[in-house]
Enzyme design. Structure first.
Site, short mmCIF file in Angstrom:
data_model
loop_
_atom_site.label_atom_id
_atom_site.label_comp_id
_atom_site.label_asym_id
_atom_site.label_seq_id
_atom_site.Cartn_x
_atom_site.Cartn_y
_atom_site.Cartn_z
N GLU A 14 0.82 -0.98 -0.02
CA GLU A 14 -0.07 -0.11 -0.07
C GLU A 14 0.83 1.31 0.13
OE1 GLU A 14 -2.80 -0.75 3.27
OE2 GLU A 14 -4.02 -1.95 1.99
N ASP A 47 -8.42 -8.89 4.19
CA ASP A 47 -8.22 -7.50 5.03
C ASP A 47 -9.37 -7.47 5.86
OD1 ASP A 47 -7.03 -5.32 6.12
OD2 ASP A 47 -7.69 -4.24 4.42
N GLU A 65 -12.96 -1.89 11.82
CA GLU A 65 -12.80 -1.32 10.53
C GLU A 65 -13.88 -1.62 9.76
OE1 GLU A 65 -8.83 -1.83 8.96
OE2 GLU A 65 -9.47 -0.72 7.02
C1 GCU Z 1 -6.07 -1.85 5.66
C2 GCU Z 1 -6.51 -0.65 6.17
C3 GCU Z 1 -5.31 0.32 6.27
C4 GCU Z 1 -4.17 -0.16 6.88
C5 GCU Z 1 -3.86 -1.63 6.16
C6 GCU Z 1 -2.69 -2.30 7.03
O1 GCU Z 1 -5.95 -1.77 4.33
O2 GCU Z 1 -7.52 -0.13 5.59
O3 GCU Z 1 -5.84 1.43 6.96
O4 GCU Z 1 -2.90 0.44 6.65
O5 GCU Z 1 -4.93 -2.36 6.40
O6 GCU Z 1 -3.18 -3.09 7.57
O7 GCU Z 1 -1.57 -1.90 6.76
#
Ligand code: GCU
Length: 838
Positions: A297, A377, A405
């Site tokens: 990400e 996730d 979440e």
């Molecule tokens: C999810 C989440 C993010 C977080 C990521 C992670 O995608 O929405 O906010 O950073 O997980 O676990 O690193």
């Protein structure tokens, strides 16, 4: 271990308001008839007189708890005496002081609790264990359980950590309870009162480590000033046996250190990390370790330099090894830019195993790969991550999420222990042998590991309820209990928590158990079914319904819904091959539609909406029915909670009621959005005729409008009838009205509207010319969910006026005053006879 409960059906009347800060450590005074049964020694001996030691703290905690629950004041001394005492200390300190015990050999953090003799023995293998034993004894007493016991207990795993996703600026990623207790303005908060209180809570559930900063780590965490501040945070937690760990940003040598590279094999980079680690250990001599999110990400990582993930992880492992620290290296690695839905074989779920399988022999022995419970996730339902079967030579830990979440962000009740159990109780059958994830794999037994365990993303904030709302705290409590012993029953955990949090009243216990045990299933029912995932807005805040956001983007949380069929084909023979990542017995089960359980069908298979499930229903009818069932269960929660009025203190009663009523309304938003969406996509009607048919509603767009205009919404299904009304400007008073054509009688009157961030529109509801009540669009101050600026499934909400006498021909009018971005948007009113959920 936990013996007979002395339950009472007495009402304790209205007790003083409570704000939730004490969570399950309230030590509320027990009723006199129960106190009379307690036989408690007359003093406490804590075998360490150093004020910052866990054993010293345990002595004070025993004193406080016994005073609170039983109304007895006991002295605390630090030397053994001849009187009957509660002795707390390590086994070694106890025997060194001449004490005799039947305690067996204990493991690290384990303890022995013996209440059978004249002296109560609370003896830990180490100081932390002794503190855990003190909390265990107090938990029994606070629940009115005076059973004589003598037993030892040891943790199932050595790593029992929490992760906070706190940013250095004080916000919390996916946090729903206000700002950080650790950080603000890019530095640490000097006042560590809440930090120490949090550590106390964590110690009471036997959590021994915390990573305080976000996995999306800011390099500034490692500035000199911040290192000193982190030292103070660690000092505040040390007496509670909770060690501090830190998330690292892989590129820090470049962004903070000014080097030209962050290549993990570069000498200057290695030196830089060694130096930072040495500095950190000066401030935090017992630092627990590092947590690293790399190449995921947008986070930097070793792949940038064509180095393996193991080479990246080993960099930190080597730096921290001399100090006894460990590296939690996250398996949540995937490339969200190059996933392509038009390629039938592409699958984000494959990423973790694809990245880590071939590295099993490459990681240093102080590295623990931290694996999210499912392959995607934290969805409402996922299969267990197959990566646990591949890490035979690498230590592993599971990552759970206490912060909800994808599970309603603490605005929806969802007791998560049953969800976690579906993973922890799952048998991966590695090499055809029993390999249950909790009991065998995470305990280290199956692959002979000493390092293994648990991490949970918790995200408490400054709100006095810690997580944003009271009942959500059962999840934090359950997490600690499960990390200690994954085989413990989720109802047992829940009921211990309930007695400690709300007292011993039988009705309170039964009602909270009933609601909590229905809650996850209800949430799954009105969000996403059959393993299709939560169906929320995955590109934005992960809160309200938005099924079309799942597809046509590279994030890889696809449903592949088209007009005929839905689901991800993850078979080996025709799909992405994901099912083949499991050991053969499990792979074979998921490969075939016949042997895949209904609740994971769409995770593994792409089928027509008309596919018949094992339940005998079609997929689409299951979607419809589940959504109506789930919303109906949510609608029952406020009623159940209301039956506890007077049995729970006013503050916690009312705050919870507010959330449950909100949830009941938002569950209908969810239900309608999802069923409308799939009805629209598939064109298949609901056999029960409910979808799109709302005899008890009057749409706002069909009312007489003054100062309002009709508009669409995005996504379309976030409005009943696909249209709403909004005021023509954002400052002029406006109104809608309609004549009611229902038989005279008593009804609940619900108004569906949208409550946005940045704006507090005012509303008043009139029946003929009599005001039934007014409200303000100010949920942004009352609920902690991620704020939304749009008119959509997140902001859609309802308010209900109960038991209104209505005569045929009465006129309902809503007068509004828009404000800011809030154009007093209205969707419909519902006129509901008793027992009808529209
Ligand atoms: C999810 C989440 C993010 C977080 C990521 C992670 O995608 O929405 O906010 O950073 O997980 O676990 O690193």
């Amino acid at each position: 271990m936990r013996g007979i409960w002395f339950l009472t059906t007495l009402s304790f009347g209205l007790v003083a308001a409570e704000d939730g800060l004490n969570a399950w450590l309230r030590y509320a005074r027990l009723p006199d008839n129960i106190i009379r049964q307690a036989e408690i020694p007359s003093n406490i001996v804590s075998l360490n007189s150093t004020e910052t030691s866990p054993v010293y703290v345990a002595g004070l905690e025993l004193q406080k708890g016994i005073n609170g629950a039983l109304g007895k004041t006991l002295d605390v001394t630090h030397k053994s005496n001849k009187r009957s005492s509660i002795v707390v200390g390590t086994v070694d300190a106890f025997t060194a002081a001449g004490g005799k015990t039947n305690a067996p050999e204990l493991e690290e953090d384990g303890f022995w609790l013996d209440t059978k003799g004249k002296t109560v023995q609370i003896l830990g293998q180490n100081e932390r264990g002794a503190l855990y034993g003190a909390f265990e004894y107090l938990s029994m007493l606070a629940q009115g359980n005076f059973t004589k016991v003598a037993y030892a207990t040891n943790p199932s795993a050595s790593i029992r950590w929490v992760n906070q996703w706190d940013n250095m600026d004080g916000t919390i990623e996916r946090g729903y309870a206000g700002l950080s207790i650790f950080f603000k303005n890019n530095t640490t908060i000097a006042n560590t009162t809440r930090v120490a209180e949090y550590a106390r809570l964590l110690a009471s559930i036997r959590i021994n480590g915390i990573v305080a900063n976000n996995v999306n780590a800011n390099p500034i965490t490692l500035s000199d000033e911040n290192m000193a501040g982190l030292g103070k945070i660690a000092d505040a937690m040390r007496p509670w046996g909770v060690r501090l760990g830190l998330s690292l940003n892989f590129a820090s040598p470049q962004t903070l250190g000014g080097l030209s590279t962050f290549d993990p094999l570069d000498k200057s980079v290695i030196t830089w990390w060694n130096d930072q680690t040495a500095k950190l250990y000066k401030h935090i001599p017992d630092m627990a370790g590092y947590l690293v999110k790399a190449n995921s990400e947008g986070q930097p990582g070793p792949l940038t330099y064509n180095r393996t993930l193991a080479e990246g992880a080993n960099l930190f492992a080597k730096a921290i090894k001399p100090y006894g620290g460990i590296v939690m290296f996250r398996a949540f690695v995937y490339d969200y830019q190059n996933l392509n839905e038009s390629n039938w074989k592409d699958d984000r779920a494959n990423a973790a195993v694809d990245h880590f399988r071939h590295l099993d022999d490459e990681f240093d022995d102080n590295i623990v790969v931290q694996v999210k419970y499912g392959p995607i996730d934290f969805q409402a339902r996922e299969p267990a991550s197959p990566l646990f079967a591949h890490l035979r030579n690498t230590a592993s830990a599971i990552e759970l999420q206490v912060t909800q979440e994808y599970l309603g962000q603490q605005c929806h009740l969802a007791y998560l222990a049953p969800l976690w159990k579906t993973i922890l109780d799952f048998d991966l059958r590695v090499d055809g042998e029993k390999s249950v994830i909790g009991e065998d794999v995470l305990s280290g037994k199956r692959f002979n590991k000493t390092l293994s365990g648990y991490a949970a993303v918790v995200n408490v904030g400054q709100n006095t309820t810690w997580l944003g709302t009271h009942l959500a705290m059962s999840n934090l409590y359950a997490y600690g209990r499960i990390a200690w012993d994954p085989t413990v029953d989720e109802v047992v955990i829940l009921q211990d928590w309930t007695r400690l949090t709300y007292g011993l009243n039988r009705k309170v216990l039964d009602t909270i158990t009933d609601m909590s045990m229905q809650s996850w299933e209800a949430y799954e029912n009105y969000t996403g079914n059959l393993g299709v995932q939560t169906l929320t807005d995955i590109t934005y805040n992960h809160y309200g319904p938005n099924p079309q956001s799942m597809d046509n983007n590279p994030w890889g949380q696809w449903t592949r819904a088209d007009s005929d069929s839905i689901g991800m084909d993850r078979t080996v023979w025709n799909g992405t091959g994901f099912s083949g990542q499991y050991p053969s017995e499990v792979a074979a089960q998921f490969e075939s539609i016949e042997t895949t359980p209904d609740d994971l069908l769409l995770w593994f298979h792409h089928v027509p909406y008309t596919h018949i499930l094992k339940s005998g229903k079609t997929v689409i009818q299951h979607f419809y029915d589940a959504h109506y069932d789930g919303a109906e269960t949510a609608a029952s929660f406020p009623k159940k909670w209301t039956s506890l009025k007077g049995l729970i203190d006013k503050q916690r009663f009312e705050e919870m009621l507010f959330r449950l009523e909100y949830q009941a309304g938002h569950a209908i938003v969810w239900r309608d959005s999802i069923v409308q969406f799939y009805n629209n996509v598939s064109g298949i009607p609901d056999a029960a005729g409910r979808v799109g048919h709302h005899p008890w509603r009057v749409e706002a767009e069909d009312m007489t409008l003054h100062g309002y205009r009709v508009t669409g919404v995005n996504p379309f299904q976030a409005a009943s009838g696909f249209q709403i009304v909004q005021t023509t400007d954002n400052s002029t008073a406006a109104s809608v009205q309609t004549k009611l054509d229902y038989p005279s009688g008593r009804y609940d009157l619900a108004v569906a509207y949208y409550d946005l961030y940045e704006g507090e529109a005012k509303y008043e509801l009139f029946l003929n010319d009599r005001s039934l009540g007014s409200w303000v669009g100010d949920l942004e101050h009352k609920l902690g969910y991620t704020l939304t600026r749009g008119i959509d499934g997140h902001s859609a909400t309802r308010v209900t006026f109960k038991d209104v006498r209505i005569r045929k021909g009465d006129v309902v009018r809503i007068e509004t005053l828009p404000n800011g971005r809030e154009t007093a948007p209205l969707d419909y009113i519902a006129v509901l006879p008793a027992g009808i959920v529209d």
